[in-house]
Design an enzyme around this catalytic site. Structure first.
Site, PDB file in Angstrom:
ATOM      1  N   HIS A 190       9.891   7.314  -4.754  1.00 53.90           N
ATOM      2  CA  HIS A 190      11.217   7.892  -4.125  1.00 53.90           C
ATOM      3  C   HIS A 190      11.653   8.437  -3.360  1.00 53.90           C
ATOM      4  O   HIS A 190      11.862   9.397  -3.716  1.00 53.90           O
ATOM      5  CB  HIS A 190      12.184   7.550  -5.238  1.00 53.90           C
ATOM      6  CG  HIS A 190      13.861   6.999  -4.896  1.00 53.90           C
ATOM      7  ND1 HIS A 190      15.230   6.140  -5.156  1.00 53.90           N
ATOM      8  CD2 HIS A 190      14.511   7.280  -3.262  1.00 53.90           C
ATOM      9  CE1 HIS A 190      15.208   6.334  -4.713  1.00 53.90           C
ATOM     10  NE2 HIS A 190      16.328   6.916  -3.149  1.00 53.90           N
ATOM     11  N   HIS A 197      16.795   5.868  -9.748  1.00 52.90           N
ATOM     12  CA  HIS A 197      18.137   7.434  -9.477  1.00 52.90           C
ATOM     13  C   HIS A 197      18.929   6.288 -10.722  1.00 52.90           C
ATOM     14  O   HIS A 197      20.289   6.947 -10.274  1.00 52.90           O
ATOM     15  CB  HIS A 197      19.063   7.895  -8.238  1.00 52.90           C
ATOM     16  CG  HIS A 197      18.756   6.747  -7.468  1.00 52.90           C
ATOM     17  ND1 HIS A 197      20.125   5.489  -7.552  1.00 52.90           N
ATOM     18  CD2 HIS A 197      18.985   6.545  -6.120  1.00 52.90           C
ATOM     19  CE1 HIS A 197      20.093   5.012  -6.304  1.00 52.90           C
ATOM     20  NE2 HIS A 197      19.072   5.096  -5.404  1.00 52.90           N
ATOM     21  N   ASP A 254      14.162  11.155  -5.180  1.00 51.37           N
ATOM     22  CA  ASP A 254      14.494  11.082  -4.478  1.00 51.37           C
ATOM     23  C   ASP A 254      14.727  12.404  -2.632  1.00 51.37           C
ATOM     24  O   ASP A 254      16.211  12.560  -3.069  1.00 51.37           O
ATOM     25  CB  ASP A 254      16.155  10.378  -4.605  1.00 51.37           C
ATOM     26  CG  ASP A 254      16.956   9.433  -3.664  1.00 51.37           C
ATOM     27  OD1 ASP A 254      16.138   9.073  -2.851  1.00 51.37           O
ATOM     28  OD2 ASP A 254      18.552   9.367  -4.014  1.00 51.37           O
TER      29      ASP A 254
HETATM   30  O1  DOR Z   1      21.657  10.918  -1.653  1.00 51.09           O
HETATM   31  C1  DOR Z   1      20.781  10.180  -1.354  1.00 51.09           C
HETATM   32  N1  DOR Z   1      20.841  10.098   0.247  1.00 51.09           N
HETATM   33  N2  DOR Z   1      21.504   8.942  -1.374  1.00 51.09           N
HETATM   34  C2  DOR Z   1      20.816   7.546  -0.671  1.00 51.09           C
HETATM   35  O2  DOR Z   1      20.852   6.684  -1.560  1.00 51.09           O
HETATM   36  C3  DOR Z   1      20.707   7.253   0.182  1.00 51.09           C
HETATM   37  C4  DOR Z   1      19.453   8.814   0.230  1.00 51.09           C
HETATM   38  C5  DOR Z   1      19.303   9.299   2.139  1.00 51.09           C
HETATM   39  O3  DOR Z   1      19.113   8.567   2.736  1.00 51.09           O
HETATM   40  O4  DOR Z   1      19.528  10.622   2.039  1.00 51.09           O
HETATM   41 ZN    ZN Z   2      19.395   5.338  -3.423  1.00 52.28          ZN
HETATM   42 ZN    ZN Z   3      17.253   7.161  -2.207  1.00 55.64          ZN
END
Ligand code: DOR
Ligand code: ZN
Ligand code: ZN
Length: 433
Positions: free
Chosen positions: A60, A234, A307
């Site tokens: 991710h 997440h 993430d």
């Molecule tokens: O914190 C996040 N940032 N959560 C998400 O689901 C998308 C991601 C982003 O693309 O910046």
């Molecule tokens: Zn997400």
């Molecule tokens: Zn994400």
């Protein structure tokens, strides 16, 4: 022939130090070794005191190419990944344009190969334009040059249960996995922070745990009835961990990831009003973080995924409600795992290999990453100095953006070298190529 000899590392942090010989991308010998006398170009890495692990795999990652190359490109994100010990990353589809067709995913795949530091596997969008209205052409993307293995609308939830059901059904036929960003959108309209004491005190609209848990419960049922495989992105609440345990005990094919920031950080941080702490799903309570650590140790949560979400200064250094959610993660992930899981005794290095490399490779259908450290295996490897600490400085990270929530923190565990198919991609904190 390219030859690398790693001297004196302990695979998985176990047993006596060994030497590892790598020739043409493959581990060819393990033991007390010398460089073959006829190989004058061989590189020798002195790895005394270091732990040798299979190269990390991130399921991710947000690389911002195409569309927001001012915050991250495939090349700079690849560099951050290699420096963080990764040999493969999955790049989420919420780019501009969206990676919802073969042209874009093949473009991302090729750019990753050109950068040559990690394998960049594009994630395909589940729905056209991430709009949640109709399915993208999953089959075309799965069969394209990029051979897309993971599909997700991440950033957004596939909220329509009928679309999610169809996507799961197709995924089984294609041998791919659907990764869900679990957020019931009707429950998070205007949401800014975890719904709890902190959000109430600070006056932020709450993002309730039930918005995540209701989708995870629903999707576990959908996957079970479709006999399909589901991956939950997440996980952020202890309730989600309970649902996953329940579903797994009943044989549901569900896997899940937790981010380093949800293992370490909590909504206590919100008191500063600093949007560096804004992320989606939001930072939860200390009790959630504790239960997520336990669920990861137990295997109820399968793996760690970053993430990694780079954002421009103007999108973070502003008023909380207008700031974008997301945090950098690739270069700090290992250290946060050491801090929260190894130093606490919850995981040994074998466990780190499992959650950072082996399980994510399996979930992402990668056959040449997350492999055992044995003769005949591809040399996708990471060397870690377990004892040294370092101080995080956003501007020193390889990402173009600098939005790390760990600024100024001293963290344990330093990645000293990363090898992709026997080629050293990062060494002593620098990209080598
Ligand atoms: O914190 C996040 N940032 N959560 C998400 O689901 C998308 C991601 C982003 O693309 O910046
Ligand atoms: Zn997400
Ligand atoms: Zn994400």
């Amino acid at each position: 022939m390219t030859t690398v000899l790693i001297k004196g590392a302990r695979p998985y942090g176990e047993g006596d130090p060994v030497d590892v010989l790598i020739e043409d991308g493959v581990i060819t010998d393990l033991g007390a070794l010398e460089v073959p006398a006829d190989d004058t170009d061989a590189e020798v890495i002195d790895a005394a005191g270091q732990v040798l692990l299979p190269g990390f795999v991130d399921l991710h990652t947000h690389l911002r190419e195409p569309g927001r190359e001012d915050t991250e490109t495939i090349a700079t994100g690849s560099a951050a990944a290699a420096l963080g010990g990764y040999t493969a990353v999955f790049a989420m589809a919420n780019t501009d344009p969206v990676a919802d067709n073969a042209v874009i995913v093949d473009h991302v795949w090729r750019r990753g190969q050109e950068a040559g530091l990690v394998d960049v596997h594009p994630v395909g969008a589940v729905t056209v334009g991430l709009k949640g209205e109709r399915l993208a052409e999953l089959g075309t993307m799965a069969k394209s040059e990029a051979k897309v293995k993971v599909f997700s609308d991440d950033g957004l939830c596939v909220a329509d249960p009928l679309l999610m059901r169809r996507a799961l059904e197709y995924s089984t036929a294609l041998g791919v996995v659907i990764a869900q960003h679990a957020e019931e959108p009707r429950l998070t309209v205007g949401a800014q922070a975890h719904e709890g004491e902190q959000s109430a005190r600070l006056g932020y609209t709450g993002w309730p745990a039930s918005a995540e848990e209701s989708i995870v419960a629903r999707d576990c049922l959908l996957a079970r009835h479709a006999n399909a495989r589901l991956h939950v992105c997440h996980v952020s609440t202890s309730g989600t961990a309970d649902i996953l345990r329940w579903a797994k005990e009943r044989g549901t094919q569900v896997s899940a990831e937790v981010t380093p920031h949800h293992l370490l950080l909590t909504d206590e941080r919100l008191a500063t009003y600093d949007p560096i702490n804004k992320v989606n799903p939001p930072l939860r309570t200390g009790s959630d973080a504790e239960k997520l650590r336990a669920a990861l140790a137990e295997g109820v949560i399968d793996c760690v995924a970053t993430d990694h979400a780079p954002h421009a200064v103007q999108d973070k250094d502003c008023e909380w409600n207008s700031a974008r959610p997301g945090m950098l993660g690739l270069q700090t992930a290992l250290s946060i795992v050491v801090e929260t899981m190894v130093r606490t005794g919850l995981l040994d290095w074998r466990g780190v290999a499992r959650v950072m490399s082996e399980r994510p490779a399996e979930i992402g259908n990668l056959t040449d990453h997350g492999r055992p450290i044995e003769v005949g295996e591809p040399a996708n490897l990471t060397l870690v100095d377990p004892d040294t600490e370092w101080t995080v400085r956003g501007v020193e990270l390889a990402s173009i953006a600098a939005n790390t929530p760990y600024e100024g923190m001293r963290l344990p565990g330093v990645v000293t070298a990363t090898l992709l198919r026997g080629r050293i991609t990062a060494r002593e904190g620098k990209i080598t190529q």
